[in-house]
Each structure stands twice: as structure tokens, then as C-alpha cells.
Design an enzyme around this catalytic site. Structure first.
Site, PDB file in Angstrom:
ATOM      1  N   CYS A 409       0.880  -1.171   0.000  1.00 11.86           N
ATOM      2  CA  CYS A 409       0.000   0.000   0.000  1.00 11.86           C
ATOM      3  C   CYS A 409       0.916   1.218   0.000  1.00 11.86           C
ATOM      4  O   CYS A 409       1.793   1.331  -0.849  1.00 11.86           O
ATOM      5  CB  CYS A 409      -0.959  -0.030   1.172  1.00 11.86           C
ATOM      6  SG  CYS A 409      -0.196  -0.286   2.789  1.00 11.86           S
ATOM      7  N   ASP A 414      -0.511  -1.293   7.187  1.00 19.02           N
ATOM      8  CA  ASP A 414      -1.940  -1.247   7.499  1.00 19.02           C
ATOM      9  C   ASP A 414      -2.751  -2.117   6.531  1.00 19.02           C
ATOM     10  O   ASP A 414      -3.200  -3.200   6.889  1.00 19.02           O
ATOM     11  CB  ASP A 414      -2.447   0.196   7.473  1.00 19.02           C
ATOM     12  CG  ASP A 414      -1.931   1.005   8.646  1.00 19.02           C
ATOM     13  OD1 ASP A 414      -1.897   0.458   9.767  1.00 19.02           O
ATOM     14  OD2 ASP A 414      -1.539   2.166   8.458  1.00 19.02           O
TER      15      ASP A 414
END
EC number: 3.1.3.95
Length: 1194
Positions: A409, A414
Site C-alpha cells: 500500500c 496497514d
């Protein structure tokens, strides 16, 4: 040395604070954990509120709130007098105060308590561990390993590399470039990379990736060799930077996959090779040599690997926008043979806003008119759907297309762990086991640096609310969605996930502290805190999914549409759980063949304790529905294995012991144990047991001759029906409602033999009853070795109509006024009791048999012997002992009728001792075990004994099983509980070992039964409870059949010995000696204790014990307590009994007495069983009785 000093001085390092009471009469309404100290106790409006260094506890009249302080996100004052608490798990708590000043005082206290810690040692997990170690330091054994996770977690990297089958010779290697975290502080120290990539190249790649999070392989498909890798975003920026080493590393991942899959012998056939690598043609192993360890060797390969999939969790717009911050995404032109896909997942700020909207929705009125549209507007389920689709895309690429995947990401800590951990869960069944799931969380979330401290808000000075986001909670919600779609594919149940959600924020354990492994190493959290996996361990049956099948789907392909997802109500929605125990209820399962909408006739519906049972029955009020706060059905099964004893019965003038307000299992007529939790109708347990019996046993369906009378009973007038109910109750109250026919039949055998010898004219009948009650496979119908004669069952059945009216109808049992009063067995519907519940018939038939069998005994039968009724004596003359003083199952009178409508009269050999000499346990070899006296219990046990453990034993250590050999054992088998982790075990251990006095009795104490070991509310799953009941029924059937086989074998041996004695002329001496032995008051008399009077093995066993020293069972061989079968772990220690040498927990081995046989003349630690046999008999005066319930007439 420093660690031992910390353990010794825990009370100085983490001292207890002074308790401040707003009212001197207030008491702490919960049992404190190790290291927990309550600071404030006060009164809110209609509630008791308490604040400790670990939790906030609010006890309302109908419910209670028990929440760890770190789970509270914010506190604010609303409407002047109301505190509004917002929790991190979507809960909202409201508490009203009578005055504004009091509300402000508690607002300040709570704000100070939930403030992020100034230093990490201020978190409760450090005090908890230190106090645990201080308690353990007083023992000789070392218990530090019980706070640690298992070996599968500590050695996870090495085990996973071996399990997934990485080719470490040609394709891959383990790089130690990040040793001591010198390259990347948020990465593990060992990384898997292609074998020909050097550490120098890795350093170059680290400079190009965000936070130096380089591409590292985390998973390999064991069949096709495709891998999953993870990293941070490339730092392309607006200038369009590129890095040749990074491009080479990404392409090398795909080449290593092809090398790994081809070099495995027989892994890929020619057909599969063409499918997996369409451009490769027919490839042979000659094209792969051992020179793959350097870059020049790989360039010479004529291999065309699969196209690598680069999955970017962000949207394309977000990825381009990140170039302004120095980030960006891979340019397809620079990464040949790669495909870049953008998933469009929201960032942490969008997820946080969505979660806040969901929390606001869930705390509104219970039934809003726009619930579905409002839920859709939160977009929470939409975010779950996108996450599931992203993981499913990885699964398709790896499993079906056999392509390697690289996931990232922006930063890689996360959304990246969400996708890769979910993909691994779908791909590999190992991660769907308890141990595998622990490894998955440790590797993908903890080792690769998810910022738990910042995201959960319990880091040092973590005041930035923009950093908080329920990322891990969102992932657990996706796991919950998978559990719903694949209920047989996960070894753990929903309670496991709920606990994990709670302890992500609670800070009771140190597993989720800090932001990465480097910080945890610096803070020494592994050595100074306990691991959450010590609670959520694989052996804890409370978290086991009974539907789990290891043969379920290898790869899961879930449906990811929003319409197929469901809100996780167990976590997000407010519920009255856990409420006070008086609210416990559970709607009974409908009887077979009846409509669930119509209550069966003559059945008393389930009511609350304050309801009028007669009125409710007559008005046919619908049965109460189960509430989430109600007690577990499994508690019924937990009490199933407890000891059972029958009292002698005489006049009806004595009162019946009541159920106290603390919900102890009470003793009613005849010593039958009834669960006081008003949650399950006895008829429901009968249905459950009958269903389990029908499903598992091979016994034929019983004839329904006796049920032909049921319609007549249903047609009776209300007065006659009430009289019939009372009449039946007078004969049934001593029987435990949980016992099914199979269990009672399991006690056939020597007892019947002893009884039949005293009644010669009924000897053949009793013997044939035993044979007819056994399954055909056990009787051996084809064999002629044991000729038996079928009894005249018809004659007995025909007498029933004449016998039942003879029971007095004016005998009533008062229910008292206790809120926790259970339904009496007399209220069990006539048609749902089963054949073995109609004991009034059996009672009178036994009287008839007695009258025909010769002279009666001159002494009153003892508690352990057969308690007999006379026609006028319907109630017991002696009150019953407390639940903490229950004897074992030995020498119990059983009355039942077999499934084949065969009446079985089972009687123990009567005991001639006076009543005051008979309150003893009888073991098979003749040793008498006395009851523990209340005065001999340690301090604090007066309170602890009120909480039964799941194994059916009280907290003071009373055992409910005998471990003698099966052939000489009369006690029924105790079955393991579904909750092997005993409730409040931490607290019981603290009170019993640290010497800290328990809190005094108060009205607030009943709420403790709803708190688990970790101080959190107990989560119950009715489906899992029902499955545990079925499983217990199956185990019961198996054990019953085993017992019947053993008893049949013993009976055959006894018959053979009897015939031998007759031949030698010695049989008459044996029989004539029985009355003398019955009159013998010597405690060592064996003939009244053992039903196998001709067994030589019992005498040999006694002689062996007298001549040999006891050998202790080694510590490493004992995983469970020998008495209560509870597993040894953090809060349950090992102790050797100095007499028998077995290993027990502290509760089962806390007595001291001299053991002369082992040359121990000073008081030494022994188990409860040995203490009873070595200690003088306790008198009945010392037995403290429960609050009596008066027997009144309505």
C-alpha cells in the site's frame, strides 16, 4: 538476577493504591486479578461503580458493565448528570449520577485513568505479570514458561520455512541483513529473498522503498511454488526515480518461483508446466543447475516465468497523489513481466470515520426505522467487501493462475497485512487452526510492524487521534465473515475472535504493545508481560469450534458481495450481556414431534423466579426466550460430572436446603444435585440426552407401553394434575435431571449382585434385569455362557396404575423467595422425563420387594448406601451438605427403567453404620474418604467455593472423580468440560496463594459468575453449547458401553469364582459373614464398601500399597490435574500428592496431613482424596448447611 529481583519486589514496583469508598458499606463488586487494585468505589444512580488500575466496573440492577480502561477511547459529561463513555470496540456506555459534583469527580478520575501512559510500564500488563511471578516465586517450580506462547510461536519462522517447503538450495535464501534491526526497524530480523540477490543489492533496494521496507517473501504455495511477497511503496516522487536493483529484485521473485516449482521432484508434470508457464514449452530439470546463487547464473536461464502480479491496495488516484509526498507506484515500463492492479481500498482516515459512523448507529435506539439504509451509509460493510475482494484476487492468482504476487500500500503496515494475512488464511488450512492463526498474527501483524500502539492508542504519549484506526479489528471482522460462510473450516470459534478483539486494546497482555518487534525487544515485553496466546491456547475448549473438520476445503473462495456480509453483532451491537445471574434463561428446545409454537401439554413453562409457576402454567404463558446474559447450557453439563450422593429418608418434618443468593448448586431431597441457574428446563435436558442417545447408541428404540398412559394423565383435572405433580415430585426430587438412561444403566453390576445375594428369591430376576438392560452386542445373545431368564415386565407395568395413587398428594415443596431458585424436578413435564424419571413407581415397587424379601435392616442406611422410602416417610430426615462438600459418585442408588421397558432395581449393599458415621466417601478398595470440614479450608475459600468450575468441581478443590482402575471403580466417569479454562481461575489462585482475603459477601457478588479468567465478560455461543452437549452425550454413551463391558466381564469372573467356591464348599461361609461385616463399625471394613466381595485384585492392591513407597508421577508427563482434569497453565500450578504421587492443581491439593506410610510424620501436602482417607472422620456437626427451604403445603 534483575528479573528475579523484579519478581520478589513486585509489590514495591507496582504498589497497591489506597481504596477510596464513597460509602463505607460498599465492597469491591468483582474479584481482582493479579496486580489489580481498586482505587474508587461509589454509587451512581441505581448502580455501583468501581474503578481499578485495570477496569471500570458498573453494576446496574439488571446488568453490569465491565470494560478495561484502555478500551475506553473518550469520556464526556452530557446532560449535566450523565457520563458518556465511548469505547474503541464500538460500544458506548452511559452512567447517570445523582449530583453534578459526583459526575464531575468521576469524569476526572476516568480521564486520568484512560490517558495514554507516560511510560509503557504504566500499562497494567507489566503489573499483572510481576504480581503473577511474585505469587509463583513462593513455589519451588519455575512457571515463567506459562506466560509465554507455545513453541510454534517462538520458533515460527524456522517452522514455517520448513512447512511451506522453500527450496533453500537453489531458489531462495534467508538473509540476515536486518539482524538487530539495523536495516529496517519495522521488519523482522530474518527475511526470505531470491537466492541470487546479495545483501548489497538489498541495501540499495531499501533506499528506494518507503521506510526501507523491501520486497520480502512471506508465503509459498506448497503445490505450485507460487509465492506472496510484501513491501512498502516505491519512492518514485514527481521526478520519476527508478532503481535497477529494485526492478531486478521484483523480477527475480518470479524467476525464483519458477525455479522452486521446477526443481521439486515430480511437482510439475509436463501438462502442468505448459499450463503454469504457457510460454515455456516443455522444460526439463537440465535447464536448472546449482549456479543459481549468483546473478550471472540466472541470466543464462532460458526460463520464462509467470507474470508477477503487483497488487497496490490504494486507488490509482491515491497512488499518483502520493508522488507529491515522495511515494508513488511501479511504472509498468520499468518492471517488465509484471502487472500492476489497484484495489481502491480506503486509507486509515476513511476507515476511522466509517467506524465512528457505525458506532454512532449501533448506540441509537434498538429498532430504528432506517437501520439498513443507515448501516449502508456507514460504508463499513463496503470496506469489508473491498478487503475480501483484494484478498480473493491474491488467492486466484496464486492458487489458480500459479502466479506470484507482490502486495503493498503506502507504508506497508496497514492495508498490506490485512490483504496478505487474509489471503494466507484462505489459501492454507493450517492458518485456520488455533496454532496456525497465532503464527499468522505474529508473523504478518507483529513481525512486520503493524503500529498497534498508535492505531490502538496505548503507546507512550500517543495523543494523536489521527493515528488511531481499527485496522486489526477490521481484519478480524473479515475473519468473522469467513467463519460465517465456512463454519466447518476454522478450528476456533467466534468467542476466540471476540477475546482477541478485547485484548487488542485491554493491555492485560503484552502481545500487542509497541509499534514493532524492535520496540518490543527494547522494552522486553516478552519477558515482562504475559502473552495473549497463553489464554487463547489450543487446549482451551472454550474457544474450540466443534463443527471444525480438518478435511474441509483446502482453499476457500468466499462470496464478497455486500449483501452476503453481516454486521458483527457480538462486538458492535450493545446487548444486556452480561446481566445479573437472576436474569439467566434459555428457551428449551421443543420436544420431538411437537410444534415450537405450542407448549406441550402438562408442561410447566420456563419462568422467572418471581413468577407464579401455577398461574403461568394454567395461562400457558409463552416460554421465556434466552437472553445473552443467561448462563451457559454447558454449565449443566459441567455439573453433570459432579459427585452425587443419596441421603437416608425418614420423616417429613425436616426442611429442605435452599439455594442461596450466590447461586451455588443446591442439594435437594436425597442428595440430588440441581443446578440453581434458572436457565434450562429439565425437559430440555431430557430431549438433549435422548437425541444424543438416539444418534450415537445402537440400542433399539424402546417400546412405548408405559407411554400409553400419558394421554390419561393429560386429561386429568387441574387439581388432580397438581396432585400428580406433587406426588411425582416427592419421589423424584433426589434424582439429577441431567442423567440420562444410559448413564444410570452404566452403574449396573456389582451393586445388583450384592443386593440380589441378600434376597435369594429375587436373585434370578435381578440378574436377568442386568442382562436385559445391556445392548444386544454386549449381552452376546448368540452365546450360551450366561443363561438368563427374562423378568415378567408386564406384571410390573400393570401394577403401575395401582401404585401411583398410593403416593401421598399433600406433600408439597416450597420454592422459597430466592431469586435464583431453579425449577424443581417435580415441575418437569411427565411426558418429557423419560422412563427413568418416574421414580415414585420404582420407590413403591422396591418397598414391595423389600416386604417380600425377608427381615429388614435394623440400622438406618447411610448416605452412601441405598436410601429407601417407606410408605409414610417421603422426605429426608437429614439435611444435605453444602455444594463444596459433595461426595463422589461412589456407592449411589440408581433407579431406572431400561429402554426396553425393563424395570431395573439397582441397590447398593446396605451400610449398617449409624448416620453420623456415614458421611464419608467410599472408594472401591474399602478406604473411606471423609468430607472436608469448612473449618479446615484456607482463608478466602468460603467465597471461592461458591463458583463451580467447568469440570463440575468447586473452586476449593473438591474432586469429582476416582482414578482407580475401571474394574474396581464404582464412581461414574467424569467427563471433561467444554470449558477447560475454569472461570475466575486467576482470582481463585490469587486468593488461595497470596493470602489476600477475599471480599466479603455483598449483594454485588453474583456478578462475578459472568466474568472470565481475564476479568472480561464471558461470551457464550448457544450453537457451540448445543454441540458440546451432543459431544458429551456421545462420550457418555461410549464410556457407558465401556463400563458395561467391564462390568459384564467382572460379573462373569465373579460367577465363575462363585461356582468354584460352591464346589469347594466355601460359599456358605462367605454369605454368612456378610451380616457380621455390615454390623462392623470398623472404618477399614471392606465388605460394605466393595461390591465385588470375591475380588482378589482389591486385596492385592492394598497389600502392594502397604509394602512399597509411592513413586511420583514426573512433572513433564502431567498436562492436566489428576482430579479435576483442568489444564496446567498460567493460573494453575502442578503439585504432587505425597501419598499417591499424582499431580494435582493447587485447589485439589491444598491440604496437609502426616503420611506415615511414606515416612512423612510431619504434615505434608496431599490431595483431597488422600486427605479424606488419612484424616479422622469429620462429624456431621461440622458440616455447614445451606439456607433451608421450608416444605409447605399449598
Amino acid at each position: 538476577m534483575r528479573h528475579s529481583l523484579e519478581c520478589i519486589q513486585a509489590n514495591q514496583i507496582f504498589p497497591r493504591k489506597q481504596l477510596i469508598r464513597e460509602d463505607e458499606n460498599l465492597q469491591v463488586p468483582f474479584l481482582e486479578l493479579h496486580g489489580e487494585s481498586t482505587e474508587y468505589v461509589g454509587r451512581a444512580e441505581d448502580a455501583i461503580i468501581a474503578l481499578s488500575n485495570y477496569r471500570l466496573h458498573i453494576k446496574f440492577k439488571e446488568s453490569l458493565v465491565n470494560v478495561p480502561l484502555q478500551l475506553i477511547e473518550s469520556v464526556e459529561c452530557r446532560d449535566i448528570f450523565q457520563l458518556h463513555l465511548t469505547c474503541k470496540d464500538c460500544k458506548v456506555i452511559r452512567c447517570q449520577f445523582p449530583t453534578f459534583e459526583q459526575c464531575q469527580d468521576w469524569l476526572k478520575r476516568l480521564n486520568n485513568a484512560i490517558r495514554p501512559p507516560g511510560k509503557i510500564e504504566d500499562l497494567f500488563s507489566f503489573a499483572y505479570h510481576a504480581w503473577c511471578m511474585e505469587v509463583y516465586a513462593s513455589e519451588k517450580e519455575q512457571h515463567g514458561d506459562l506466560c509465554r506462547p507455545g513453541e510454534h510461536v517462538t520458533s515460527r519462522f524456522k517452522n514455517e520455512v520448513e512447512r511451506m517447503g522453500f527450496d533453500m538450495n537453489n531458489a531462495w535464501r534467508i538473509s540476515n541483513i536486518n539482524e538487530k534491526y539495523k536495516l529496517c526497524g519495522s521488519y523482522p530480523q530474518e527475511l526470505i529473498v531470491p537466492a541470487w540477490i546479495t545483501d548489497k543489492e538489498l541495501e540499495s533496494v531499501a533506499g528506494f522503498r518507503s521506510w526501507k521496507r523491501i520486497p520480502a517473501v512471506i508465503y509459498r504455495h506448497q503445490s505450485n511454488g507460487a509465492v506472496i511477497a510484501r513491501c512498502g511503496q516505491p519512492e518514485v516522487s514527481w521526478w520519476g526515480w527508478r532503481n535497477a536493483d529494485d526492478e531486478h529484485l521484483v523480477q527475480s521473485v518470479a524467476k525464483a518461483c519458477a525455479s522452486d516449482s521446477q526443481s521439486s521432484v515430480g511437482k510439475v508434470s509436463t501438462r502442468n508446466s505448459c499450463r503454469g508457464f504457457p510460454n515455456a514449452g516443455d522444460l526439463s530439470d537440465v535447464e536448472f543447475d546449482a549456479s543459481l546463487s549468483n546473478a550471472s547464473g540466472t541470466e543464462s536461464l532460458a526460463l520464462q516465468p509467470q507474470k508477477l502480479l503487483i497488487l497496490d491496495a490504494r486507488s490509482y488516484a491515491a497512488a499518483v497523489a502520493n508522488r507529491a509526498k515522495g511515494g508513488g507506484c511501479e511504472c509498468p515500463e520499468y518492471y517488465p513481466n509484471c502487472e500492476v492492479v489497484f484495489m481502491g481500498m480506503a486509507n486509515i482516515h476513511s476507515i476511522r470515520r466509517s467506524f465512528q459512523s457505525l458506532r454512532l448507529l449501533c448506540t441509537q435506539m434498538p429498532d430504528p426505522g432506517n437501520w439498513l439504509s443507515a448501516l449502508e451509509s456507514t460504508k463499513w460493510l463496503h470496506h469489508l467487501s473491498v478487503l475480501l475482494k483484494s484478498a480473493l484476487l491474491v488467492v486466484h492468482a496464486v492458487d489458480r493462475d500459479q502466479r506470484p504476487v507482490l502486495v503493498h500500500c503506502s507504508d506497508g503496515w496497514d492495508r498490506t497485512p490485512q490483504i496478505v494475512a487474509l489471503a494466507k488464511l484462505l489459501l492454507d488450512p493450517y492458518y485456520r487452526t488455533v496454532e496456525g492463526f497465532q503464527v499468522l498474527v505474529e508473523m504478518e501483524w507483529l513481525d512486520f510492524g503493524h503500529k498497534f500502539a498508535d492505531r490502538c492508542g496505548h503507546g507512550e504519549n500517543s495523543d494523536d487521534l489521527n493515528e488511531r484506526c481499527p485496522v486489526f479489528l477490521q481484519w478480524l471482522d473479515c475473519v468473522h465473515q469467513l467463519q460465517r460462510q465456512f463454519p466447518c473450516s476454522f478450528e476456533f470459534n467466534e468467542a476466540f475472535l471476540v477475546k482477541l478483539v478485547q485484548h487488542t486494546y485491554s493491555c492485560l497482555f503484552g502481545t500487542f504493545l509497541c509499534n514493532n518487534a524492535k520496540e518490543r525487544g527494547e522494552k522486553q515485553t516478552q519477558e515482562r508481560t504475559c502473552s495473549v496466546w497463553s489464554l487463547l491456547r489450543a487446549g482451551n475448549k472454550a474457544f474450540k469450534n466443534l463443527l471444525y473438520s480438518s478435511q474441509s476445503e483446502a482453499v476457500l473462495y468466499p462470496v464478497c458481495h455486500v449483501r452476503n456480509l453481516m454486521l458483527w453483532s457480538a462486538v458492535y451491537l450493545p446487548c444486556p450481556s452480561p446481566s445479573t445471574p437472576t436474569d439467566d434463561s434459555c428457551a428449551p428446545y421443543p420436544a420431538p414431534g411437537t410444534s415450537p409454537d405450542e407448549p406441550p401439554l402438562s408442561r410447566l413453562p420456563k419462568t422467572r423466579s418471581f413468577d407464579n409457576l401455577t398461574t403461568t402454567c394454567d395461562n400457558m404463558v409463552p416460554l421465556a426466550s434466552r437472553r445473552s446474559s443467561d448462563p451457559s447450557l454447558n454449565e449443566k453439563w459441567q455439573e453433570h460430572g459432579r459427585s452425587l450422593e443419596l441421603s437416608s429418608f425418614a420423616g417429613s418434618g425436616e426442611e429442605v436446603p435452599a439455594i442461596d443468593s450466590l447461586r451455588r448448586p443446591s442439594r435437594l431431597l436425597g442428595g440430588a444435585e440441581l443446578s440453581v441457574a434458572a436457565g434450562v428446563a429439565e425437559g430440555q435436558m431430557e430431549n438433549i440426552l435422548q437425541e444424543a442417545t438416539k444418534e450415537e447408541s445402537g440400542v433399539e428404540e424402546p417400546t412405548h407401553r408405559e407411554h400409553t398412559e400419558v394421554p390419561e394423565v393429560k386429561e386429568e383435572a387441574p387439581l388432580a394434575k397438581e396432585s400428580r405433580t406433587a406426588a411425582q415430585g416427592s419421589g423424584v426430587l433426589y434424582q439429577e435431571p441431567q442423567l440420562d438412561d444410559a448413564t444410570l444403566r452404566s452403574h449396573l453390576g456389582p451393586s445388583l449382585s450384592s443386593f440380589s445375594q441378600g434376597i435369594p428369591e429375587h436373585r434370578e430376576v435381578g440378574h436377568s434385569v442386568l442382562s436385559s438392560s445391556l445392548p444386544a452386542s454386549l449381552r452376546g445373545e448368540d452365546s450360551q455362557e450366561v443363561p438368563v431368564e427374562q423378568p415378567q415386565v408386564e406384571n410390573i407395568a400393570e401394577d403401575r396404575e395401582n401404585v401411583v395413587p398410593a403416593v401421598p398428594v399433600d406433600v408439597k415443596i416450597g420454592l422459597g423467595t430466592s431469586e435464583s431458585s431453579p425449577l424443581l424436578p417435580s415441575q418437569v413435564p411427565f411426558e418429557t422425563r423419560g422412563p427413568h424419571m418416574n421414580n415414585s413407581v420404582h420407590m413403591l415397587l422396591e418397598d414391595k420387594v423389600k416386604s417380600e424379601s425377608g427381615p429388614q435392616l435394623h440400622h438406618r442406611p447411610c448416605l452412601a448406601s441405598s436410601g429407601r422410602f417407606s410408605g409414610k416417610d417421603m422426605l429426608p430426615i437429614a439435611p444435605e451438605p453444602r455444594s463444596a462438600e459433595r461426595p463422589q459418585w461412589d456407592s449411589v442408588l440408581h433407579r431406572t427403567s431400561s429402554p426396553g421397558n425393563t424395570l431395573s432395581l439397582m441397590m447398593q449393599a446396605p451400610c449398617a453404620l449409624p448416620l453420623d458415621k456415614c458421611r464419608q466417601r467410599i472408594v472401591c478398595n474399602g478406604a473411606l474418604e471423609t468430607e472436608n470440614k469448612a473449618s479446615e479450608q484456607p482463608a478466602g475459600f468460603d467465597t471461592l467455593q461458591k463458583y463451580p468450575t467447568p469440570n463440575g468441581h468447586c473452586a476449593n478443590g473438591e474432586t469429582g472423580r476416582s482414578k482407580d482402575s475401571l474394574s474396581h471403580q464404582l464412581s461414574a466417569t467424569s467427563y471433561s468440560s467444554a470449558h477447560s479454562c475454569s472461570r475466575n481461575l486467576h482470582h481463585k489462585w490469587l486468593n488461595s496463594h497470596s493470602g489476600r482475603p477475599s471480599t466479603t459477601n455483598s449483594p454485588e457478588q453474583p456478578s462475578r459468575s459472568h466474568l472470565d479468567d481475564d476479568g472480561m465478560p464471558v461470551y457464550t455461543d448457544t450453537i457451540q453449547q448445543r454441540l458440546r452437549q451432543i459431544e458429551s452425550g456421545h462420550q457418555q454413551e461410549v464410556e457407558t458401553l465401556k463400563k458395561q463391558v467391564q462390568e459384564l466381564k467382572s460379573r462373569l469372573e465373579s460367577q465363575y469364582l462363585t461356582s468354584s467356591l460352591r464346589f469347594n464348599g466355601d460359599f456358605g461361609d462367605e454369605v454368612t459373614s456378610i451380616p457380621d461385616s455390615e454390623s462392623n463399625l470398623d472404618q477399614n471394613c471392606l465388605s460394605r464398601c466393595s461390591t465385588e466381595i470375591f475380588s482378589e485384585a482389591s486385596w492385592e492392591q492394598v497389600d502392594k500399597q502397604d509394602t512399597e513407597m509411592t513413586r511420583w508421577l514426573p512433572d513433564h508427563l502431567a498436562a492436566h490435574c489428576y482430579a479435576c482434569d483442568s489444564a496446567f497453565w498460567l493460573a494453575s500450578r502442578k503439585h504432587h500428592c505425597r501419598n499417591c504421587g499424582n499431580v494435582f492443581c493447587s485447589s485439589c491439593c491444598n491440604q496437609k496431613v502426616p503420611v506415615p506410610s511414606q515416612q512423612l510424620f510431619e504434615p505434608s501436602r496431599v490431595c483431597k482424596s488422600c486427605y479424606s482417607s488419612l484424616h479422622p472422620t469429620s462429624s456431621s456437626i461440622d458440616l455447614e448447611l445451606d439456607k433451608p427451604i421450608a416444605a409447605t403445603s399449598n
